[in-house]
Structures are given as structure tokens and as C-alpha cells.
Design an enzyme around this catalytic site. Structure first.
Site, PDB file in Angstrom:
ATOM      1  N   PRO A 105       1.166  -0.523  -7.601  1.00 48.75           N
ATOM      2  CA  PRO A 105       2.419  -0.964  -8.443  1.00 48.75           C
ATOM      3  C   PRO A 105       3.603  -0.234  -8.163  1.00 48.75           C
ATOM      4  CG  PRO A 105       0.426  -1.232  -9.517  1.00 48.75           C
ATOM      5  CD  PRO A 105       0.102  -0.367  -8.379  1.00 48.75           C
ATOM      6  N   GLU A 106       4.863  -0.740  -7.890  1.00 49.98           N
ATOM      7  CA  GLU A 106       5.881   0.109  -7.843  1.00 49.98           C
ATOM      8  C   GLU A 106       6.743  -0.380  -8.984  1.00 49.98           C
ATOM      9  OE1 GLU A 106       7.743   0.690  -3.902  1.00 49.98           O
ATOM     10  OE2 GLU A 106       5.953   0.387  -2.981  1.00 49.98           O
TER      11      GLU A 106
END
Length: 269
Positions: free
Chosen positions: A2-3
């Protein structure tokens, strides 16, 4: 992994369920995460939740006693469920709320973490972070000034959290394409004008991804259980060997920091 847009989407999903509530207690089923779960976590009881925010890829839950830091790592997710909801495999930590609901942290790979920092001081993990990419203090001028004399590839430069936080692999590739900059170009050989374009590209790409709910990755779903849809708009990431959407040149791939990087040899210089 996840960014920043995925983390921001998660924040927006859980905030209405936590702000103004009282944290009744914490249940830890697996303490061996990326960093061991804070011992102080076990003692938290009847703590009002004052607010939630994000710093880089950390979710911060602000309590009167201090703050909880949650990092999703490579595969972590947060869900708000009713107390008594059957556990799934890799449900490691529960934050029990006063309304009978639970914020549940799941992490198959255990590269995420849940930490507690007492008092008002920032946690040491936050002290050396660069500016937020969507904030007013992130500018092309800052990128230009910090890049002088740097031989590192510009892609690696903008992925450095000391330069700017939260520009991970996907969004670095997309931003460099939008700005027309080759990812392998030395950071010190990018002009001020081009850094102005890059800063604006980073802001635009991240804002669009947040609006769309994050990028659909194999391990990521939003807090409401639905995947994000930004992946439908990716221009270069994961498209090496396919035609460029602008000039139809076949996209190529290099490696930076052990990660594949797709780019257009015609549009990016």
C-alpha cells in the site's frame, strides 16, 4: 505494498468510526510484527480518541495519552467490524471501541506494525521525514535545491522519504512519465523548470489516485472492503512491452533499487 493513496483512503474509511469514540482496550494475538508491538499498548484502557491523521504511510490515532502509529507494511489492512466477528487468519491486533465495534489489523506478511508513543513528542520514526507531497511546502524549488550534485537516479531521489514522503514505486513511475523525465536521469541533471513540472505531476497523480480510492494491488482493499480503481488509469506502471498511450512507442523497463521501472524512451528524456 500500500502506498500513500491507499493509506489515505484507509484513513478516510476508518476515521468516522473512531473519532469521538473511546478506546476501551487492545487485544494482541501476534506481537511479532515488523517491530514488536509496544508493551505500552497492552495497558491502554478507556482512552478517548481525539483524532486521526496520516504522516507519510503511517496512520496516527491521537489519544490523550499519546498516539498510536499503524503502518500497513506490504500486506496489512484495517477493517471496522462488530465485536465478536469471527477471526480470520492473520488478524493480529484489535482496538476495542466503546460502541461495540473493533478496529482489526490483519497482516499476512507481518511487515506492518502497531506502536504507541506516549506524550506529545513525535515518534522517532517520524522525525526525519520530508514534506508531504500534497502540502504547500513541497515544491519544484525544494526538489531542485536538494538534488544539486546528486548522481542518484531521479526516480530513486523522489522515492527517498527525506526528499518527499509517500512517493512509492507506482506513483514515482506515473509522475515521471507525466513530467516527461527519464527515470534513470541523474537527479542533479534535472533543471529547475523540469522539477517544477515533476512536483506538479506528483501532486496531480497522487490526488487522482486518492480520489479514485487507491491503486488495486493484489494485497490491498479499502477499509470498506472494496478495491481501488486507479489501476485502470495507469500509463506506464506494469506496461513494459506495450505501446505508449501518447506516442505508441513500445515501453521499456529498467531497474532502480531492485524494482522494475517502466518508461517511454520517446516521451521521457
Amino acid at each position: 505494498m500500500p502506498e500513500l493513496p491507499e493509506v489515505e483512503t484507509t484513513l478516510q474509511g476508518i476515521r468516522p468510526h473512531l473519532e469521538g469514540r473511546v478506546l476501551r482496550g487492545v487485544d494482541v494475538r501476534e506481537a511479532r510484527l515488523r517491530w514488536p508491538v509496544s508493551e505500552a499498548l497492552y495497558a491502554l484502557k478507556d482512552c478517548p480518541v481525539l483524532g486521526l491523521k496520516r504522516r507519510a504511510k503511517y496512520l496516527l490515532i491521537q489519544l490523550a495519552e499519546g498516539q498510536l502509529l499503524i503502518h500497513l507494511g506490504m500486506s496489512g489492512t484495517l477493517r471496522v467490524v462488530e465485536a465478536g466477528t469471527p477471526l480470520r487468519k492473520h488478524d493480529h491486533v484489535d482496538l476495542r471501541l466503546d460502541d461495540g465495534k473493533v478496529l482489526r489489523f490483519n497482516d499476512p506478511r507481518r511487515f506492518g506494525t502497531v506502536l504507541f508513543q506516549a506524550g506529545a513528542a513525535d515518534h522517532p520514526l517520524l522525525e526525519k521525514l520530508g514534506p508531504e507531497p500534497l502540502g504547500d511546502d513541497f515544491t519544484g524549488e525544494r526538489l531542485f535545491d536538494r538534488s544539486r550534485g546528486r548522481k542518484v537516479a531521479v526516480k530513486s531521489f523522489i522515492m527517498d522519504n527525506a526528499t518527499v514522503v509517500g512517493v512509492g514505486n507506482i506513483y514515482a513511475q506515473e509522475s515521471l512519465f507525466l513530467a516527461g523525465i527519464h527515470p534513470s536521469r541523474a537527479a542533479g541533471r534535472v533543471s529547475r523548470e523540469r522539477y517544477d513540472r515533476l512536483a506538479e505531476a506528483i501532486k496531480a497523480v497522487l490526488a487522482k489516485a486518492i480520489e479514485a480510492g487507491g491503486t488495486t494491488l493484489r494485497d490491498f482493499t479499502r477499509a470498506d472492503g472494496q478495491p481501488g480503481y486507479f489501476a485502470q488509469s495507469l500509463r506506464v506502471y506494469g506496461r513494459a512491452g506495450q505501446p505508449c498511450i501518447q506516442c505508441k512507442t513500445v515501453l521499456k523497463a529498467d531497474r532502480h533499487g531492485q524494482r522494475s521501472t517502466s518508461y517511454c524512451p520517446q516521451c521521457q528524456r
